[in-house]
Design an enzyme around this catalytic site. Sequence first.
Site, PDB file in Angstrom:
ATOM      1  N   GLY A   1       0.818  -1.224   0.000  1.00 16.91           N
ATOM      2  CA  GLY A   1       0.000   0.000   0.000  1.00 16.91           C
ATOM      3  C   GLY A   1       0.844   1.264   0.000  1.00 16.91           C
ATOM      4  CG  HIS A   2       4.291   1.763  -2.694  1.00 15.47           C
ATOM      5  ND1 HIS A   2       3.623   0.733  -3.311  1.00 15.47           N
ATOM      6  CD2 HIS A   2       4.802   2.546  -3.680  1.00 15.47           C
ATOM      7  CE1 HIS A   2       3.745   0.870  -4.625  1.00 15.47           C
ATOM      8  NE2 HIS A   2       4.444   1.958  -4.864  1.00 15.47           N
ATOM      9  NE  ARG A   3      -0.150   3.284  -6.918  1.00 15.93           N
ATOM     10  CZ  ARG A   3      -0.685   3.151  -8.106  1.00 15.93           C
ATOM     11  NH1 ARG A   3      -0.163   3.809  -9.138  1.00 15.93           N
ATOM     12  NH2 ARG A   3      -1.724   2.371  -8.308  1.00 15.93           N
ATOM     13  N   GLY A   4      -0.685   4.684  -1.026  1.00 13.27           N
ATOM     14  CA  GLY A   4      -1.776   5.242  -0.226  1.00 13.27           C
ATOM     15  C   GLY A   4      -1.267   6.332   0.711  1.00 13.27           C
ATOM     16  CG  MET A   5      -2.668   9.747   3.981  1.00 19.25           C
ATOM     17  SD  MET A   5      -4.054  10.697   4.590  1.00 19.25           S
ATOM     18  CE  MET A   5      -4.928   9.490   5.589  1.00 19.25           C
TER      19      MET A   5
ATOM     20  CG  LEU B   1      -1.676  -6.830  -1.759  1.00 15.58           C
ATOM     21  CD1 LEU B   1      -1.520  -5.748  -0.683  1.00 15.58           C
ATOM     22  CD2 LEU B   1      -0.496  -7.798  -1.691  1.00 15.58           C
TER      23      LEU B   1
ATOM     24  CB  SER C   1      -9.600   1.275  11.824  1.00 19.56           C
ATOM     25  OG  SER C   1     -10.522   2.316  12.027  1.00 19.56           O
ATOM     26  CB  SER C   2     -10.329   4.302  16.324  1.00 21.72           C
ATOM     27  OG  SER C   2     -10.953   5.030  15.291  1.00 21.72           O
ATOM     28  CB  CYS C   3     -14.148   1.619  13.224  1.00 20.90           C
ATOM     29  SG  CYS C   3     -13.333   0.551  12.073  1.00 20.90           S
TER      30      CYS C   3
ATOM     31  CE1 TYR D   1     -11.356  -0.210   6.767  1.00 20.35           C
ATOM     32  CE2 TYR D   1     -12.081   0.722   8.853  1.00 20.35           C
ATOM     33  CZ  TYR D   1     -11.129   0.609   7.869  1.00 20.35           C
ATOM     34  OH  TYR D   1      -9.965   1.327   7.961  1.00 20.35           O
TER      35      TYR D   1
ATOM     36  CE  LYS E   1      -8.466  -1.984   8.314  1.00 21.40           C
ATOM     37  NZ  LYS E   1      -7.107  -2.044   7.770  1.00 21.40           N
TER      38      LYS E   1
ATOM     39  CG  ASN F   1     -11.507   9.265  12.352  1.00 23.24           C
ATOM     40  OD1 ASN F   1     -11.557   8.369  13.200  1.00 23.24           O
ATOM     41  ND2 ASN F   1     -12.558   9.621  11.642  1.00 23.24           N
TER      42      ASN F   1
ATOM     43  CG  HIS G   1     -11.751   9.027   6.115  1.00 25.72           C
ATOM     44  ND1 HIS G   1     -10.770   8.369   5.404  1.00 25.72           N
ATOM     45  CD2 HIS G   1     -12.378   8.067   6.842  1.00 25.72           C
ATOM     46  CE1 HIS G   1     -10.800   7.086   5.706  1.00 25.72           C
ATOM     47  NE2 HIS G   1     -11.771   6.869   6.576  1.00 25.72           N
TER      48      HIS G   1
ATOM     49  NE  ARG H   1     -15.953   9.934  13.810  1.00 23.18           N
ATOM     50  CZ  ARG H   1     -17.140   9.741  14.409  1.00 23.18           C
ATOM     51  NH1 ARG H   1     -17.318  10.123  15.657  1.00 23.18           N
ATOM     52  NH2 ARG H   1     -18.119   9.151  13.752  1.00 23.18           N
TER      53      ARG H   1
HETATM   54  N1  LIG Z   1      -7.327   7.032   6.423  1.00 22.32           N
HETATM   55  C1  LIG Z   1      -7.732   6.913   7.677  1.00 22.32           C
HETATM   56  O1  LIG Z   1      -8.359   7.821   8.249  1.00 22.32           O
HETATM   57  C2  LIG Z   1      -7.451   5.652   8.426  1.00 22.32           C
HETATM   58  C3  LIG Z   1      -6.775   4.579   7.874  1.00 22.32           C
HETATM   59  N2  LIG Z   1      -6.559   3.447   8.614  1.00 22.32           N
HETATM   60  C4  LIG Z   1      -5.872   2.288   8.045  1.00 22.32           C
HETATM   61  O2  LIG Z   1      -4.593   2.667   7.578  1.00 22.32           O
HETATM   62  C5  LIG Z   1      -4.242   1.870   6.442  1.00 22.32           C
HETATM   63  C6  LIG Z   1      -3.866   2.761   5.288  1.00 22.32           C
HETATM   64  O3  LIG Z   1      -4.960   3.594   4.962  1.00 22.32           O
HETATM   65  P1  LIG Z   1      -4.811   4.798   3.916  1.00 22.32           P
HETATM   66  O4  LIG Z   1      -3.392   5.024   3.596  1.00 22.32           O
HETATM   67  O5  LIG Z   1      -5.648   5.900   4.449  1.00 22.32           O
HETATM   68  O6  LIG Z   1      -5.564   4.179   2.655  1.00 22.32           O
HETATM   69  P2  LIG Z   1      -5.421   4.587   1.120  1.00 22.32           P
HETATM   70  O7  LIG Z   1      -6.733   4.355   0.497  1.00 22.32           O
HETATM   71  O8  LIG Z   1      -4.820   5.945   1.010  1.00 22.32           O
HETATM   72  O9  LIG Z   1      -4.361   3.559   0.553  1.00 22.32           O
HETATM   73  C7  LIG Z   1      -4.632   2.195   0.525  1.00 22.32           C
HETATM   74  C8  LIG Z   1      -3.644   1.528  -0.401  1.00 22.32           C
HETATM   75  O10 LIG Z   1      -3.997   0.150  -0.415  1.00 22.32           O
HETATM   76  C9  LIG Z   1      -3.688  -0.378  -1.671  1.00 22.32           C
HETATM   77  N3  LIG Z   1      -4.631  -1.440  -2.014  1.00 22.32           N
HETATM   78  C10 LIG Z   1      -5.964  -1.448  -1.856  1.00 22.32           C
HETATM   79  N4  LIG Z   1      -6.482  -2.595  -2.336  1.00 22.32           N
HETATM   80  C11 LIG Z   1      -5.434  -3.329  -2.817  1.00 22.32           C
HETATM   81  C12 LIG Z   1      -5.310  -4.589  -3.444  1.00 22.32           C
HETATM   82  N5  LIG Z   1      -6.370  -5.361  -3.685  1.00 22.32           N
HETATM   83  N6  LIG Z   1      -4.075  -4.996  -3.813  1.00 22.32           N
HETATM   84  C13 LIG Z   1      -3.001  -4.227  -3.586  1.00 22.32           C
HETATM   85  N7  LIG Z   1      -3.037  -3.047  -2.981  1.00 22.32           N
HETATM   86  C14 LIG Z   1      -4.250  -2.587  -2.610  1.00 22.32           C
HETATM   87  C15 LIG Z   1      -3.833   0.747  -2.690  1.00 22.32           C
HETATM   88  O11 LIG Z   1      -2.781   0.577  -3.614  1.00 22.32           O
HETATM   89  P3  LIG Z   1      -2.711   1.264  -5.095  1.00 22.32           P
HETATM   90  O12 LIG Z   1      -2.556   2.740  -4.834  1.00 22.32           O
HETATM   91  O13 LIG Z   1      -1.518   0.681  -5.712  1.00 22.32           O
HETATM   92  O14 LIG Z   1      -4.010   0.958  -5.786  1.00 22.32           O
HETATM   93  C16 LIG Z   1      -3.696   2.013  -1.832  1.00 22.32           C
HETATM   94  O15 LIG Z   1      -2.544   2.751  -2.141  1.00 22.32           O
HETATM   95  C17 LIG Z   1      -5.440   0.953   6.169  1.00 22.32           C
HETATM   96  O16 LIG Z   1      -5.258  -0.277   6.789  1.00 22.32           O
HETATM   97  C18 LIG Z   1      -6.591   1.698   6.844  1.00 22.32           C
HETATM   98  O17 LIG Z   1      -7.620   0.816   7.220  1.00 22.32           O
HETATM   99  C19 LIG Z   1      -6.980   3.357   9.909  1.00 22.32           C
HETATM  100  C20 LIG Z   1      -7.635   4.385  10.509  1.00 22.32           C
HETATM  101  C21 LIG Z   1      -7.907   5.612   9.828  1.00 22.32           C
HETATM  102  C1  LIG Z   2     -11.457   6.292   9.978  1.00 23.78           C
HETATM  103  C2  LIG Z   2     -12.864   5.847  10.109  1.00 23.78           C
HETATM  104  O1  LIG Z   2     -13.663   6.453   9.111  1.00 23.78           O
HETATM  105  C3  LIG Z   2     -15.053   6.122   9.049  1.00 23.78           C
HETATM  106  O2  LIG Z   2     -15.726   6.451  10.199  1.00 23.78           O
HETATM  107  P1  LIG Z   2     -16.033   7.916  10.661  1.00 23.78           P
HETATM  108  O3  LIG Z   2     -15.189   8.263  11.828  1.00 23.78           O
HETATM  109  O4  LIG Z   2     -17.464   8.061  10.863  1.00 23.78           O
HETATM  110  O5  LIG Z   2     -15.403   8.795   9.490  1.00 23.78           O
HETATM  111  P2  LIG Z   2     -15.786   9.956   8.511  1.00 23.78           P
HETATM  112  O6  LIG Z   2     -14.531  10.717   8.360  1.00 23.78           O
HETATM  113  O7  LIG Z   2     -16.403   9.493   7.244  1.00 23.78           O
HETATM  114  O8  LIG Z   2     -16.910  10.826   9.270  1.00 23.78           O
HETATM  115  C4  LIG Z   2     -16.675  11.447  10.507  1.00 23.78           C
HETATM  116  C5  LIG Z   2     -17.847  12.314  10.886  1.00 23.78           C
HETATM  117  O9  LIG Z   2     -17.844  13.459  10.029  1.00 23.78           O
HETATM  118  C6  LIG Z   2     -19.166  13.677   9.523  1.00 23.78           C
HETATM  119  N1  LIG Z   2     -19.062  14.401   8.250  1.00 23.78           N
HETATM  120  C7  LIG Z   2     -19.524  15.676   8.045  1.00 23.78           C
HETATM  121  N2  LIG Z   2     -19.338  16.037   6.778  1.00 23.78           N
HETATM  122  C8  LIG Z   2     -18.726  14.969   6.162  1.00 23.78           C
HETATM  123  C9  LIG Z   2     -18.290  14.765   4.834  1.00 23.78           C
HETATM  124  O10 LIG Z   2     -18.436  15.607   3.942  1.00 23.78           O
HETATM  125  N3  LIG Z   2     -17.685  13.569   4.578  1.00 23.78           N
HETATM  126  C10 LIG Z   2     -17.513  12.611   5.538  1.00 23.78           C
HETATM  127  N4  LIG Z   2     -16.895  11.450   5.209  1.00 23.78           N
HETATM  128  N5  LIG Z   2     -17.965  12.780   6.810  1.00 23.78           N
HETATM  129  C11 LIG Z   2     -18.550  13.953   7.108  1.00 23.78           C
HETATM  130  C12 LIG Z   2     -19.741  12.280   9.423  1.00 23.78           C
HETATM  131  O11 LIG Z   2     -21.156  12.320   9.329  1.00 23.78           O
HETATM  132  C13 LIG Z   2     -19.225  11.654  10.730  1.00 23.78           C
HETATM  133  O12 LIG Z   2     -20.043  12.059  11.798  1.00 23.78           O
HETATM  134  C14 LIG Z   2     -15.206   4.677   8.830  1.00 23.78           C
HETATM  135  O13 LIG Z   2     -14.803   4.362   7.567  1.00 23.78           O
HETATM  136  C15 LIG Z   2     -14.441   3.866   9.844  1.00 23.78           C
HETATM  137  O14 LIG Z   2     -14.445   2.557   9.475  1.00 23.78           O
HETATM  138  C16 LIG Z   2     -13.037   4.360  10.074  1.00 23.78           C
HETATM  139  O15 LIG Z   2     -12.102   3.626  10.305  1.00 23.78           O
END
Ligand SMILES: NC(=O)C1=CN([C@@H]2O[C@H](COP(=O)(O)OP(=O)(O)OC[C@H]3O[C@@H](n4cnc5c(N)ncnc54)[C@H](OP(=O)(O)O)[C@@H]3O)[C@@H](O)[C@H]2O)C=CC1
Ligand SMILES: C[C@H]1O[C@H](OP(=O)(O)OP(=O)(O)OC[C@H]2O[C@@H](n3cnc4c(=O)[nH]c(N)nc43)[C@H](O)[C@@H]2O)[C@@H](O)[C@@H](O)C1=O
Length: 318
Positions: A7-11, A38, A104-106, A133, A137, A162, A176, A206
């Site tokens: 997941g090196h291209r993700g956040m 994956l 994740s905190s969820c 989800y 996790k 988050n 998000h 949050r």
């Molecule tokens: N963002 C948040 O607020 C939170 C994130 N997390 C956890 O942190 C971790 C990283 O999240 P984040 O960086 O935000 O997610 P992103 O969506 O930014 O990145 C996820 C990465 O996963 C890779 N991926 C997804 N599906 C596949 C697959 N089938 N095969 C190979 N690679 C795959 C993608 O690769 P590619 O770019 O190559 O397609 C992508 O770059 C996750 O486990 C998430 O649950 C936990 C709490 C909060």
């Molecule tokens: C990281 C976490 O992320 C998710 O859970 P969540 O905490 O609910 O995350 P959220 O960022 O989407 O929302 C936070 C709050 O914000 C409010 N809200 C207002 N306006 C917008 C809006 O425009 N977009 C979004 N997305 N939310 C909004 C929204 O209604 C909620 O009350 C899950 O995927 C969970 O599985 C997980 O791991």
Amino acid sequence: MKIYIAGHRGMVGSAILRQLQAQGGHELITRTSGELDLTNQAAVQDFMAAEKPDQVILAAAKVGGIIANNTYPADFIYENLMIECNVIHAAYTAGVHKLLQLGSSCIYPRLAEQPMQENALLTGTLEPTNEPYAIAKIAGIKLCESYNRQYGTDYRSVMPTNLYGPGDNFHPENSHVVPALIRRFHEATQNNTPEVVIWGTGKPMREFLHVDDMAEASLFVMGLDDATYRANTEPMLSHINVGTGSDVTIGELAHMVAEVTGFQGAVSFDTDKPDGAPRKLMDVSRLKDMGWSARIGLKEGLTNAYQWYLDNQTTLRG
Ligand SMILES: NC(=O)C1=CN([C@@H]2O[C@H](COP(=O)(O)OP(=O)(O)OC[C@H]3O[C@@H](n4cnc5c(N)ncnc54)[C@H](OP(=O)(O)O)[C@@H]3O)[C@@H](O)[C@H]2O)C=CC1
Ligand SMILES: C[C@H]1O[C@H](OP(=O)(O)OP(=O)(O)OC[C@H]2O[C@@H](n3cnc4c(=O)[nH]c(N)nc43)[C@H](O)[C@@H]2O)[C@@H](O)[C@@H](O)C1=O
């Protein structure tokens, strides 16, 4: 040290990659999802057997905000279970001793006592908007614990609150709240729109952690020696919370994003959209006691995330 970052291209994965590159001295292995899906067990087994990394960081997942989780529950449970099973099992069969996976905190019950301690896991009913989800996790934690118990591996789990920051997904519906609001307030400012609509009541609370802090915490946990790590995790629980230890209401967040983006208009609330969990503040004392605390404040982090958004508007994903 040969380290595979899934997941090196993700956040989060890209932030971890940047920090490991800055450290130097590692051989870093990466594959995009196009190069290695994956969810494909055979492909993951072949890859892991050929590369035989020393360590694996599992930051690949199907990720999204409250509406994405609620709209595509099958994708969220299926893809995340498959990715975890494939990567963790293939790592074990390829002889990888150390692995870090991100949960994740969820994972904690919807009405868990606040702040939520690690031992709140499996003590109550989950938040329905992201239960599939969360179940995946939780399975990730239990996979790591089970391989550790049965095979003596050292597979660790961090539970982030988050997250937000550079590399985020700014999709208007599926992202998000932080990236969604940065984009919505920015576009309203550009278009002189008088009002910005926020989902839900604005009352949920949050905790938001900048991704650079998350990457640092991940490498901190990965770097702890075995004795320290085990001394700070419960006998049968192997996960560690990562957060800032403080939270804001969504209404307060909206006003901060308005300020950062220069929006001067009004804010209203669409209460037909879900609020999700009322509150999910992490108890971060375990990580703090081991020597790590978040450094980037919310205002500073939002300013940084907005600047990244401005600099990357033409190449945003989602
Ligand atoms: N963002 C948040 O607020 C939170 C994130 N997390 C956890 O942190 C971790 C990283 O999240 P984040 O960086 O935000 O997610 P992103 O969506 O930014 O990145 C996820 C990465 O996963 C890779 N991926 C997804 N599906 C596949 C697959 N089938 N095969 C190979 N690679 C795959 C993608 O690769 P590619 O770019 O190559 O397609 C992508 O770059 C996750 O486990 C998430 O649950 C936990 C709490 C909060
Ligand atoms: C990281 C976490 O992320 C998710 O859970 P969540 O905490 O609910 O995350 P959220 O960022 O989407 O929302 C936070 C709050 O914000 C409010 N809200 C207002 N306006 C917008 C809006 O425009 N977009 C979004 N997305 N939310 C909004 C929204 O209604 C909620 O009350 C899950 O995927 C969970 O599985 C997980 O791991």
